[in-house]
Design a protein around this motif. Sequence first.
Motif, PDB file in Angstrom:
ATOM      1  N   ARG A   1      10.643   4.690   1.250  1.00  0.00           N
ATOM      2  CA  ARG A   1      11.298   5.956   0.842  1.00  0.00           C
ATOM      3  C   ARG A   1      11.979   6.597   2.035  1.00  0.00           C
ATOM      4  NH1 ARG A   1       6.560   7.686  -1.874  1.00  0.00           N
ATOM      5  NH2 ARG A   1       6.654   6.863  -3.988  1.00  0.00           N
TER       6      ARG A   1
ATOM      7  N   GLN B   1       0.842  -1.185   0.000  1.00  0.00           N
ATOM      8  CA  GLN B   1       0.000   0.000   0.000  1.00  0.00           C
ATOM      9  C   GLN B   1       0.882   1.240   0.000  1.00  0.00           C
ATOM     10  OE1 GLN B   1      -2.389  -0.569   3.495  1.00  0.00           O
ATOM     11  NE2 GLN B   1      -3.808  -1.935   2.444  1.00  0.00           N
ATOM     12  N   LYS B   2       0.267   2.363  -0.151  1.00  0.00           N
ATOM     13  CA  LYS B   2       1.023   3.623  -0.245  1.00  0.00           C
ATOM     14  C   LYS B   2       1.883   3.833   0.997  1.00  0.00           C
ATOM     15  CE  LYS B   2       0.344   8.489  -1.388  1.00  0.00           C
ATOM     16  NZ  LYS B   2       1.105   9.005  -0.236  1.00  0.00           N
ATOM     17  N   ARG B   3       1.359   3.471   2.170  1.00  0.00           N
ATOM     18  CA  ARG B   3       2.148   3.700   3.389  1.00  0.00           C
ATOM     19  C   ARG B   3       3.411   2.838   3.393  1.00  0.00           C
ATOM     20  NH1 ARG B   3      -2.199   0.798   7.307  1.00  0.00           N
ATOM     21  NH2 ARG B   3      -1.719  -1.343   6.722  1.00  0.00           N
ATOM     22  N   ASP B   4       3.363   1.676   2.737  1.00  0.00           N
ATOM     23  CA  ASP B   4       4.554   0.831   2.645  1.00  0.00           C
ATOM     24  C   ASP B   4       5.630   1.529   1.809  1.00  0.00           C
ATOM     25  OD1 ASP B   4       2.237  -1.861   2.271  1.00  0.00           O
ATOM     26  OD2 ASP B   4       3.276  -1.243   4.113  1.00  0.00           O
ATOM     27  N   LEU B   5       5.170   2.099   0.690  1.00  0.00           N
ATOM     28  CA  LEU B   5       6.117   2.823  -0.163  1.00  0.00           C
ATOM     29  C   LEU B   5       6.713   4.014   0.588  1.00  0.00           C
ATOM     30  CD1 LEU B   5       4.194   2.874  -3.556  1.00  0.00           C
ATOM     31  CD2 LEU B   5       6.183   1.507  -2.969  1.00  0.00           C
ATOM     32  N   ASP B   6       5.887   4.718   1.349  1.00  0.00           N
ATOM     33  CA  ASP B   6       6.370   5.857   2.135  1.00  0.00           C
ATOM     34  C   ASP B   6       7.421   5.408   3.124  1.00  0.00           C
ATOM     35  OD1 ASP B   6       3.085   7.481   2.284  1.00  0.00           O
ATOM     36  OD2 ASP B   6       4.658   7.489   0.752  1.00  0.00           O
ATOM     37  N   ARG B   7       7.207   4.251   3.742  1.00  0.00           N
ATOM     38  CA  ARG B   7       8.191   3.743   4.721  1.00  0.00           C
ATOM     39  C   ARG B   7       9.506   3.411   4.024  1.00  0.00           C
ATOM     40  NH1 ARG B   7       4.757  -0.571   6.950  1.00  0.00           N
ATOM     41  NH2 ARG B   7       3.088   0.514   8.026  1.00  0.00           N
TER      42      ARG B   7
END
Lengths: 170, 137
Positions: free
Chosen positions: A162, A154-160
Amino acid sequence: MSLTAIALRVLFTYLFMLVLLRLSGKRTVAQGTPFDFVVALILGDMLDDVYWAEVPVSQFVVGAGVVMLAHLSVSCIGFVSPAFSRWVAGVPCEIVREGELCPDGMRQERVSPHDVMMELRQDSIDDMREIRSLTIETSGLPGVLFREWAKKAQKRDLDRVRAAQEEAQE
Amino acid sequence: MKAPLWVALMVASSLLFLYGVVFGLGDRQVMVAPPEAVTEGFMRSLAAHRYPQALPFLSDDLQKRTPPGDLKAFTRRIEEEHGPIEDVSGEPGWMKGDRAGAYAVLQTQRANDVKLDFQLERSEGAWSISRIGGRNK
């Protein structure tokens, strides 16, 4: 039988059914439980007799109204009494748990390993180990819960990721 | 939770509307089964040898005078003369006030278009057969 008479009967029953289904709520349309499905079948079959004047429209109104009243009454009682709801609609049954087949659940639902594999393929699942729980719901449809590591990113995984990359660069 | 009440209200409103259409406006063939549908239903019941189910198509007076045995004999006469009934369709005839005539057209094994005429009367808004006729040539 004149075409005008047929048209007027069809129009009346269409409007009547529109309002009836609207009042009954979304469950009848969605056919979530066996009883929702049965009600939809019964109402659909009753329309034919009215269109061709095999029964007076008043008889159809009473018949369809009673079916819907009984259905709504069952729904309301089920809402108030979970035990009644379980008796009427049944309970979900787990057939896969933590990546393993559940023989008891499969026996209860009369689902073979072949059926389970077919279900997984239809959900684009190629590895049963990804599944935390596969349940046959009261609607008859399967509900799948994935293990944490198998869930889609999910998007929060990508944010983590990054954020971690930026920290590493610093 | 109010849904059952709304449904009951809707059914009552619809019945009231239909009552107004049938008895107020004098509808004879839209919201009630027209005479040809009654004759077709009656003959279909006889063709299926369901004689008790055929009785409700008759007027109260005719029902009292017609035991199921008479309907069986009537059906047997048709089948002996024309063969077993394979299909039935109703045809409109005439209509005047609360009286009407209609036809049942039978497709049998040995004959096509055997036409029987019936007289009907309207009572309490619904049509029923008051006289079972003979073959209409």
